[in-house]
Design a protein around this motif. Sequence first.
Motif, PDB file in Angstrom:
ATOM      1  N   UNK A   1       0.832  -1.200   0.000  1.00  0.00           N
ATOM      2  CA  UNK A   1       0.000   0.000   0.000  1.00  0.00           C
ATOM      3  C   UNK A   1       0.871   1.256   0.000  1.00  0.00           C
ATOM      4  N   UNK A   2       0.453   2.238  -0.781  1.00  0.00           N
ATOM      5  CA  UNK A   2       1.132   3.530  -0.859  1.00  0.00           C
ATOM      6  C   UNK A   2       0.348   4.496   0.026  1.00  0.00           C
ATOM      7  N   UNK A   3       0.982   4.970   1.106  1.00  0.00           N
ATOM      8  CA  UNK A   3       0.271   5.762   2.101  1.00  0.00           C
ATOM      9  C   UNK A   3       0.933   7.117   2.318  1.00  0.00           C
ATOM     10  N   UNK A   4       0.140   8.129   2.710  1.00  0.00           N
ATOM     11  CA  UNK A   4       0.735   9.432   3.032  1.00  0.00           C
ATOM     12  C   UNK A   4       1.698   9.286   4.205  1.00  0.00           C
ATOM     13  N   UNK A   5       2.900   9.801   4.064  1.00  0.00           N
ATOM     14  CA  UNK A   5       3.878   9.747   5.151  1.00  0.00           C
ATOM     15  C   UNK A   5       3.412  10.660   6.281  1.00  0.00           C
ATOM     16  N   UNK A   6       3.215  10.090   7.472  1.00  0.00           N
ATOM     17  CA  UNK A   6       2.719  10.902   8.583  1.00  0.00           C
ATOM     18  C   UNK A   6       1.251  11.247   8.459  1.00  0.00           C
ATOM     19  N   UNK A   7       0.508  10.442   7.723  1.00  0.00           N
ATOM     20  CA  UNK A   7      -0.921  10.651   7.502  1.00  0.00           C
ATOM     21  C   UNK A   7      -1.180  12.053   6.928  1.00  0.00           C
ATOM     22  N   UNK A   8      -1.962  12.887   7.607  1.00  0.00           N
ATOM     23  CA  UNK A   8      -2.324  14.182   7.010  1.00  0.00           C
ATOM     24  C   UNK A   8      -1.143  15.135   6.888  1.00  0.00           C
ATOM     25  N   UNK A   9      -0.046  14.890   7.623  1.00  0.00           N
ATOM     26  CA  UNK A   9       1.115  15.785   7.502  1.00  0.00           C
ATOM     27  C   UNK A   9       1.864  15.550   6.196  1.00  0.00           C
ATOM     28  N   UNK A  10       1.533  14.470   5.487  1.00  0.00           N
ATOM     29  CA  UNK A  10       2.168  14.198   4.205  1.00  0.00           C
ATOM     30  C   UNK A  10       1.364  14.678   3.012  1.00  0.00           C
ATOM     31  N   UNK A  11       0.362  15.536   3.275  1.00  0.00           N
ATOM     32  CA  UNK A  11      -0.513  15.995   2.188  1.00  0.00           C
ATOM     33  C   UNK A  11      -0.719  17.511   2.261  1.00  0.00           C
ATOM     34  N   UNK A  12      -0.590  18.173   1.114  1.00  0.00           N
ATOM     35  CA  UNK A  12      -0.916  19.594   0.980  1.00  0.00           C
ATOM     36  C   UNK A  12      -1.985  19.733  -0.099  1.00  0.00           C
ATOM     37  N   UNK A  13      -3.017  20.485   0.184  1.00  0.00           N
ATOM     38  CA  UNK A  13      -4.020  20.809  -0.830  1.00  0.00           C
ATOM     39  C   UNK A  13      -3.579  22.074  -1.559  1.00  0.00           C
ATOM     40  N   UNK A  14      -3.653  22.041  -2.888  1.00  0.00           N
ATOM     41  CA  UNK A  14      -3.313  23.203  -3.711  1.00  0.00           C
ATOM     42  C   UNK A  14      -4.614  23.949  -4.019  1.00  0.00           C
ATOM     43  N   UNK A  15      -4.594  25.250  -3.796  1.00  0.00           N
ATOM     44  CA  UNK A  15      -5.779  26.052  -4.080  1.00  0.00           C
ATOM     45  C   UNK A  15      -5.355  27.433  -4.567  1.00  0.00           C
ATOM     46  N   UNK A  16      -6.301  28.187  -5.067  1.00  0.00           N
ATOM     47  CA  UNK A  16      -6.042  29.556  -5.513  1.00  0.00           C
ATOM     48  C   UNK A  16      -6.315  30.517  -4.365  1.00  0.00           C
ATOM     49  N   UNK A  17      -5.357  31.400  -4.100  1.00  0.00           N
ATOM     50  CA  UNK A  17      -5.559  32.474  -3.127  1.00  0.00           C
ATOM     51  C   UNK A  17      -6.518  33.476  -3.766  1.00  0.00           C
ATOM     52  N   UNK A  18      -7.697  33.688  -3.197  1.00  0.00           N
ATOM     53  CA  UNK A  18      -8.673  34.590  -3.838  1.00  0.00           C
ATOM     54  C   UNK A  18      -8.229  36.046  -3.889  1.00  0.00           C
ATOM     55  N   UNK A  19      -7.216  36.397  -3.101  1.00  0.00           N
ATOM     56  CA  UNK A  19      -6.753  37.776  -3.065  1.00  0.00           C
ATOM     57  C   UNK A  19      -5.616  38.040  -4.049  1.00  0.00           C
ATOM     58  N   UNK A  20      -4.735  37.056  -4.243  1.00  0.00           N
ATOM     59  CA  UNK A  20      -3.594  37.241  -5.150  1.00  0.00           C
ATOM     60  C   UNK A  20      -3.752  36.488  -6.458  1.00  0.00           C
ATOM     61  N   UNK A  21      -4.689  35.528  -6.484  1.00  0.00           N
ATOM     62  CA  UNK A  21      -4.911  34.643  -7.633  1.00  0.00           C
ATOM     63  C   UNK A  21      -3.718  33.709  -7.884  1.00  0.00           C
ATOM     64  N   UNK A  22      -2.798  33.627  -6.919  1.00  0.00           N
ATOM     65  CA  UNK A  22      -1.675  32.706  -7.033  1.00  0.00           C
ATOM     66  C   UNK A  22      -2.003  31.374  -6.370  1.00  0.00           C
ATOM     67  N   UNK A  23      -1.248  30.329  -6.724  1.00  0.00           N
ATOM     68  CA  UNK A  23      -1.461  29.013  -6.131  1.00  0.00           C
ATOM     69  C   UNK A  23      -0.791  28.943  -4.755  1.00  0.00           C
ATOM     70  N   UNK A  24      -1.570  28.526  -3.770  1.00  0.00           N
ATOM     71  CA  UNK A  24      -1.037  28.325  -2.427  1.00  0.00           C
ATOM     72  C   UNK A  24      -1.296  26.883  -2.003  1.00  0.00           C
ATOM     73  N   UNK A  25      -0.613  26.458  -0.941  1.00  0.00           N
ATOM     74  CA  UNK A  25      -0.803  25.100  -0.417  1.00  0.00           C
ATOM     75  C   UNK A  25      -1.165  25.195   1.060  1.00  0.00           C
ATOM     76  N   UNK A  26      -1.949  24.226   1.500  1.00  0.00           N
ATOM     77  CA  UNK A  26      -2.289  24.190   2.916  1.00  0.00           C
ATOM     78  C   UNK A  26      -2.630  22.768   3.333  1.00  0.00           C
ATOM     79  N   UNK A  27      -2.476  22.522   4.633  1.00  0.00           N
ATOM     80  CA  UNK A  27      -2.890  21.254   5.219  1.00  0.00           C
ATOM     81  C   UNK A  27      -4.212  21.482   5.943  1.00  0.00           C
ATOM     82  N   UNK A  28      -5.126  20.523   5.796  1.00  0.00           N
ATOM     83  CA  UNK A  28      -6.401  20.591   6.501  1.00  0.00           C
ATOM     84  C   UNK A  28      -6.925  19.173   6.619  1.00  0.00           C
ATOM     85  N   UNK A  29      -7.215  18.738   7.850  1.00  0.00           N
ATOM     86  CA  UNK A  29      -7.647  17.361   8.044  1.00  0.00           C
ATOM     87  C   UNK A  29      -8.757  17.271   9.082  1.00  0.00           C
ATOM     88  N   UNK A  30     -10.010  17.378   8.637  1.00  0.00           N
ATOM     89  CA  UNK A  30     -11.124  17.236   9.573  1.00  0.00           C
ATOM     90  C   UNK A  30     -11.302  15.778   9.994  1.00  0.00           C
TER      91      UNK A  30
END
Length: 199
Positions: free
Chosen positions: A121-150
């Motif tokens: 099995x291929x798993x995220x290293x450190x569970x949620x700490x091994x994952x970044x979501x890529x999204x657009x910053x609505x203020x700069x329109x640039x790509x940013x990354x963040x961790x979020x794990x509900x």
Amino acid sequence: MMNLLRCSAACALLLATVGASPAEATTLREMTFVERVGASELVVRGTVQEVWTEYGEDGQVWTRAQLEVERVYKGDVDSEFLVIDQVGGTYAGNLQLVSGGARFSPGESVVMMLDQRPNGRLMPLGMSTGKWTIRIDPYTQGEIVQRFSPSMAEDYDHRFIPLPKAEERQTLGDLEDHILSVVESAGASPASRPSEVRR
């Protein structure tokens, strides 16, 4: 090399817990960014195409995400798609909660640090700490990354995760530069560009 890293980590943990009180023995130091890149089999960027759950051979509920690979920062990938596994989730009405597990939703763009387990099995290293979501910053329109794990008990949709405070935002370019500098300083093979991922 990976076996040496894992052996070293296990030995350090054993030495740290010998003679320690129970409270001390349960305290683990979080890996640094450099250590996490070094311990990862693969570091990739891609888009989640599908997410599903199923029972594994161990009887546990597993959440599985099919990732279309767009860029490889570390390791060798000879397929357009990877399947990433995370223990926990809901299947046939059975909810299995795992604290800190990575969550995925279709269409989500991510950067992943991945570890291949002995069971394949291929798993995220450190569970949620091994994952970044890529999204657009609505203020700069640039790509940013963040961790979020509900919690796994909550619905997850990457389109509705909270925007980080301005001072906490990290650009995708900064994360990529940091990853590549660690990989190159370790003497690993150069990262593949998106066009180099075999189709």
